[in-house]
Design an enzyme around this catalytic site. Structure first.
Site, mmCIF file in Angstrom:
data_model
loop_
_atom_site.group_PDB
_atom_site.id
_atom_site.type_symbol
_atom_site.label_atom_id
_atom_site.label_comp_id
_atom_site.label_asym_id
_atom_site.label_seq_id
_atom_site.Cartn_x
_atom_site.Cartn_y
_atom_site.Cartn_z
ATOM 1 N N CYS A 1 56.062 43.852 40.153
ATOM 2 C CA CYS A 1 57.281 43.143 39.751
ATOM 3 C C CYS A 1 57.231 42.760 38.277
ATOM 4 O O CYS A 1 56.837 41.649 37.920
ATOM 5 C CB CYS A 1 57.511 41.906 40.608
ATOM 6 N N CYS B 1 64.841 44.814 40.074
ATOM 7 C CA CYS B 1 64.166 43.604 39.607
ATOM 8 C C CYS B 1 65.124 42.423 39.760
ATOM 9 O O CYS B 1 66.053 42.277 38.958
ATOM 10 C CB CYS B 1 63.759 43.751 38.145
#
Length: 409
Positions: free
Chosen positions: A172, A352
């Site tokens: 991430c 994201c």
């Protein structure tokens, strides 16, 4: 039905149709899809008894979720009919088609799916391993440290807070800056932000590699008065003195910053046994597994597929990427088992969810070419939105537990 681990040599003996190494989101998703397609002999190698929903760890660190809510027993997410071997994988011999396991046993396979995830290299930054969890150093990248992040944030009234991002690929890619925005928003609401210096250390030339969202994040950082250090990296931590060394890779200049809070994200790489093994991509400094970027098949060993964090793919390592990769791997693996040429393709789609405040979020979705590819085309995801925050906090975990891990989504 809850699975039970099997570890006897009788269970391991014989050649298994499909072996999946790793019981995280990628491994469980593929195993579930294979079982739904009727593959009877699926064996999963996973040593842990806990399964974590890691995307919520940012909100744990931001005081918006509990750590307990992100964990379930591994046995509860193993798909029905999948054989679970609770041991560590130590090596793969793709020529012999065997996996060496802890305890000395060998597991033979016809097809192999590599999903062991990545490792956090705390020792790669001098002083970080000793300081994290102490000396006002925290990290949302490990469950044992994420709750400490919130403790430090909510108790801070003045001083300097530093948030770092490593130069390696990482889980991430937006998480290192999301917690900076959550912290700054909390301090703003508590009316102490003016007394806190916030520094965000980013190794890239921009805040975000997709310009459409990068421009919005620049405005977010400006709103909070965050000092953004681009092309820079944390290169040492002196926890006893509460000092962090920040190196500007553009100028080569080193700066020593005294901190009162350090949210440190460690460099990351493939597990040691993977990076030193024959499946690693020689072009990957971190030893990630080689894969065709579209079929996710190994270029030298066609019976091996890979996905998730361990795959050497030019896209962000996120759960959303896994959600798009898993059906491609499962379908291509089924084609290979039937003697067909695998032609299902992954386009690099990733997502994201960029939390910018305690009730606002940007949803950045893009492909290999960094072209936006929104799942919700009628919603303007280039704006900070409350509905997107609600989607991340409450809906995505349900989609994960009940859709993705069951092979339905």
């Amino acid at each position: 039905m809850v699975a039970s681990p099997l570890s006897s040599d009788e269970t391991i003996a014989g050649r298994h149709r499909v072996v999946v190494i790793g019981g995280g989101s990628a491994g469980i998703s593929v195993a579930a899809r294979l079982r739904r397609a009727g593959v009877r002999d699926v064996t999963l190698v996973e040593p842990s008894d806990s399964h974590w929903y890691q995307p919520l760890w940012t909100l744990v660190g931001g005081g918006q979720a509990t750590l307990r809510s992100t964990r379930r027993a591994e046995a509860a997410v193993i798909p029905d009919g999948v054989r679970w071997i609770r041991r560590h994988a130590l090596a793969v011999d793709p020529d012999a088609r065997t996996v060496t396991l802890s305890g000395g046993a060998e597991l033979a396979y016809e097809y192999l799916v590599m999903t062991p995830g990545l490792q956090l290299d705390w020792d790669a930054v001098p002083g970080l391993a000793e300081a994290v969890g102490h000396d006002r150093v925290c990290s949302n990248y490990a469950p044992e440290y994420a709750p400490r992040t919130w403790d430090l944030i909510r108790n801070m009234r003045s001083g300097t807070a530093v948030f770092t991002h490593p130069a390696t690929p990482l889980k991430c890619g937006g998480a290192p800056q999301k917690i900076a925005y959550l912290a700054a928003d909390h301090w703003r609401r508590r009316k102490v932000l003016g007394r806190i210096r916030v520094i965000l250390v980013i190794p890239d030339a921009t805040l975000f590699k997709v310009p459409e969202w990068g421009r919005v994040l620049e405005q977010v950082a400006d709103r909070y008065g965050i000092e953004v250090r681009l092309r820079s990296e944390m290169t040492a931590v002196h926890g006893d003195r509460r000092e962090v060394v920040i190196t500007d890779h553009g100028s080569g200049r080193e700066e020593i910053v005294s901190y009162d809070l350090l949210h440190a994200v460690p460099p990351q790489s493939a597990p040691d046994w993977v990076k030193s093994g024959p499946l690693a991509d020689p072009a990957s400094p971190q030893g990630f597994v080689a894969a065709d970027r579209h079929t996710l098949r190994h270029p030298r060993h066609p019976e091996v597929f890979t996905l998730g964090d361990v795959a050497d793919l030019p896209t962000s390592k996120t759960g959303a990427a896994v959600r798009k990769q898993a059906p491609v791997v499962a379908a291509n693996l089924l084609d290979a088992m039937r003697g067909r040429r695998p032609e299902h393709r992954y386009d690099g789609h990733t997502s994201c969810p960029l939390v910018t405040a305690r009730d606002r979020m940007l949803l950045a979705e893009f492909d290999y070419d960094l072209e936006p590819c929104p799942t919700f085309p009628l919603i303007d995801t280039f704006k900070e939105r409350r509905d997107m925050w609600v989607f991340k906090r409450y809906l995505l975990p349900q989609i994960y537990w009940h859709g993705m891990l069951t092979g339905r989504l």
